[in-house]
Design a protein around this motif. Structure first.
Motif, PDB file in Angstrom:
ATOM      1  N   HIS A 163      29.657 -30.580  40.545  1.00 32.89           N
ATOM      2  CA  HIS A 163      31.014 -30.963  40.921  1.00 32.89           C
ATOM      3  C   HIS A 163      31.832 -31.033  39.637  1.00 32.89           C
ATOM      4  CE1 HIS A 163      34.401 -33.283  42.405  1.00 32.89           C
ATOM      5  NE2 HIS A 163      34.009 -32.945  43.625  1.00 32.89           N
ATOM      6  N   PRO A 164      33.105 -30.631  39.684  1.00 34.24           N
ATOM      7  CA  PRO A 164      33.925 -30.682  38.464  1.00 34.24           C
ATOM      8  C   PRO A 164      34.002 -32.082  37.849  1.00 34.24           C
ATOM      9  CG  PRO A 164      35.122 -29.581  40.247  1.00 34.24           C
ATOM     10  CD  PRO A 164      33.829 -30.078  40.820  1.00 34.24           C
ATOM     11  N   LEU A 165      33.951 -33.119  38.683  1.00 36.12           N
ATOM     12  CA  LEU A 165      33.988 -34.478  38.158  1.00 36.12           C
ATOM     13  C   LEU A 165      32.736 -34.774  37.331  1.00 36.12           C
ATOM     14  CD1 LEU A 165      35.506 -37.145  37.999  1.00 36.12           C
ATOM     15  CD2 LEU A 165      34.431 -37.792  40.172  1.00 36.12           C
ATOM     16  N   ALA A 166      31.585 -34.310  37.791  1.00 31.96           N
ATOM     17  CA  ALA A 166      30.339 -34.502  37.038  1.00 31.96           C
ATOM     18  C   ALA A 166      30.422 -33.806  35.688  1.00 31.96           C
ATOM     19  CB  ALA A 166      29.146 -33.984  37.842  1.00 31.96           C
ATOM     20  N   THR A 167      30.994 -32.608  35.683  1.00 29.39           N
ATOM     21  CA  THR A 167      31.148 -31.862  34.429  1.00 29.39           C
ATOM     22  C   THR A 167      32.090 -32.597  33.476  1.00 29.39           C
ATOM     23  OG1 THR A 167      30.786 -29.798  35.616  1.00 29.39           O
ATOM     24  CG2 THR A 167      31.823 -29.636  33.448  1.00 29.39           C
ATOM     25  N   ALA A 168      33.198 -33.092  34.015  1.00 29.64           N
ATOM     26  CA  ALA A 168      34.187 -33.794  33.182  1.00 29.64           C
ATOM     27  C   ALA A 168      33.625 -35.093  32.609  1.00 29.64           C
ATOM     28  CB  ALA A 168      35.448 -34.078  33.996  1.00 29.64           C
TER      29      ALA A 168
END
Length: 126
Positions: free
Chosen positions: A7-12
């Motif tokens: 998920h993009p949030l996990a990456t961020a």
């Protein structure tokens, strides 16, 4: 072993989670004590926070990195006093056996750590 959370949030958040020793967890693997994070109003992933004992180990490792990667026991007295001050700011001495763990890492006695803490308290304005 934890599953990869795509998920993009996990990456961020990865650098922050790594720094504090937290782990991203898929929503379907979340436990009640995990923190669920939302993305645009929808639950996106959960974060599993570390145990306090491992947090102290991470703080000590971070202190070594801040002092050029040298073992903490090899620092001079003033550097050790600075380490104790930084660790106190970060709450290291609220962890059970925190003083003993820090003393061992610094290669000093518990009495010395308490002296560093007392010296620091004496230098603070009232």
């Amino acid at each position: 072993m934890t599953e990869h959370v795509d998920h993009p949030l996990a990456t961020a958040l990865k650098p922050l989670l790594d720094a504090v020793g937290a782990t991203p967890v898929p929503l379907d693997g979340a436990r009640p004590e995990d923190v669920v994070l939302e993305w645009e109003g929808t639950p996106a992933l959960a974060v599993r926070l570390p145990h306090l004992s491992s947090a102290l180990d991470r703080l000590l490792a971070e202190m070594a990195r801040q002092f050029d990667g040298r073992p903490l026991a090899e620092l001079d007295r003033l550097e050790k006093q600075r380490v104790v001050a930084l660790l106190e700011e970060r709450g290291a001495f609220t962890v059970r056996h925190g003083v003993e763990t820090v003393a061992s890492a610094l290669g000093v006695s518990r009495f010395t750590v308490y002296n560093y803490l007392n010296r620091q308290d004496g230098s603070k304005p009232s």
